[in-house]
Design a protein around this motif. Structure first.
Motif, PDB file in Angstrom:
ATOM      1  N   UNK A 123       0.790  -1.223   0.000  1.00 27.48           N
ATOM      2  CA  UNK A 123       0.000   0.000   0.000  1.00 27.48           C
ATOM      3  C   UNK A 123       0.826   1.278   0.000  1.00 27.48           C
ATOM      4  N   UNK A 124       2.078   1.183  -0.394  1.00 25.26           N
ATOM      5  CA  UNK A 124       2.964   2.348  -0.394  1.00 25.26           C
ATOM      6  C   UNK A 124       2.738   3.208  -1.634  1.00 25.26           C
ATOM      7  N   UNK A 125       2.452   2.555  -2.758  1.00 29.39           N
ATOM      8  CA  UNK A 125       2.125   3.224  -4.026  1.00 29.39           C
ATOM      9  C   UNK A 125       0.852   2.623  -4.588  1.00 29.39           C
ATOM     10  N   UNK A 126       0.241   3.322  -5.525  1.00 26.87           N
ATOM     11  CA  UNK A 126      -0.896   2.795  -6.277  1.00 26.87           C
ATOM     12  C   UNK A 126      -0.444   2.557  -7.717  1.00 26.87           C
ATOM     13  N   UNK A 127      -1.199   1.752  -8.446  1.00 28.66           N
ATOM     14  CA  UNK A 127      -0.853   1.460  -9.844  1.00 28.66           C
ATOM     15  C   UNK A 127      -0.690   2.727 -10.665  1.00 28.66           C
TER      16      UNK A 127
END
Length: 182
Positions: free
Chosen positions: A73-77
């Motif tokens: 959950x650190x980055x999103x697509x």
């Protein structure tokens, strides 16, 4: 240069793949750590976490880092391009430390071809990502027998140029032969 349809049991090819895999993994680790240090890469995982998450990979690159950061959950697509541009594009220091100086173009191409494969020039031009068409003669002399003419980073003009050059020189035309996260 990308090798396609080669004998993976060829000893020289195994050695070449090991060299490339080690270089890519070391470069990725360097860029990962550089991004954390610079503050452009969000914290939350360590390089050891990446290694543990992908024990069967021959090499590790930005894709594995991003995939793990997605899972955490650190980055999103939708943030991949920003993640890549800010952290995993080649830097002068990474090119200096992890350039292709240990294996020449000629050695790479001849090894691929000796292993029964096709040596392909990957995304030439591609918005200055790797090279421009002025290096094409060098590639031909080295024995490259295919060119990627379809890649998301290439302009329509570049596609047309390399399509024409492949026709003129009897080269294979390929598209989408590697990952780019696009």
């Amino acid at each position: 240069i990308v090798g396609i349809d080669f004998n993976p049991e060829n000893a020289a090819m195994k050695e070449l793949m090991a060299i490339g895999s080690n270089r890519q993994t070391n470069r990725s680790r360097f860029l990962f750590e550089e991004g954390l240090e610079r503050g452009s890469l969000r914290p939350g995982i360590t390089w050891e976490d990446v290694v543990k998450a992908y024990p069967d990979n021959d090499y590790l690159c930005n894709n594995q880092v991003f995939e793990l950061m997605l899972q955490k959950g650190i980055y999103t697509k939708e943030e991949y391009q920003e993640f890549f541009q800010n952290n995993f594009r080649s830097t002068p220091e990474s090119r200096k430390r992890f350039g292709n100086d240990s294996v020449t173009l000629e050695e790479t191409v001849s090894t691929i071809r000796a292993a029964g494969g096709v040596a392909v020039l990957a995304h030439p031009g591609a918005k200055d990502k790797y090279m421009d068409h002025s290096c094409f003669d060098e590639m031909l002399k080295a024995g490259v027998n295919g060119v990627e003419i379809r890649h998301p980073l290439m302009t329509a003009e570049e596609r047309a140029l390399y399509d024409r050059l492949c026709d003129e020189h009897g080269l294979y035309k390929l598209g989408g032969i590697d990952h780019d996260g696009l």
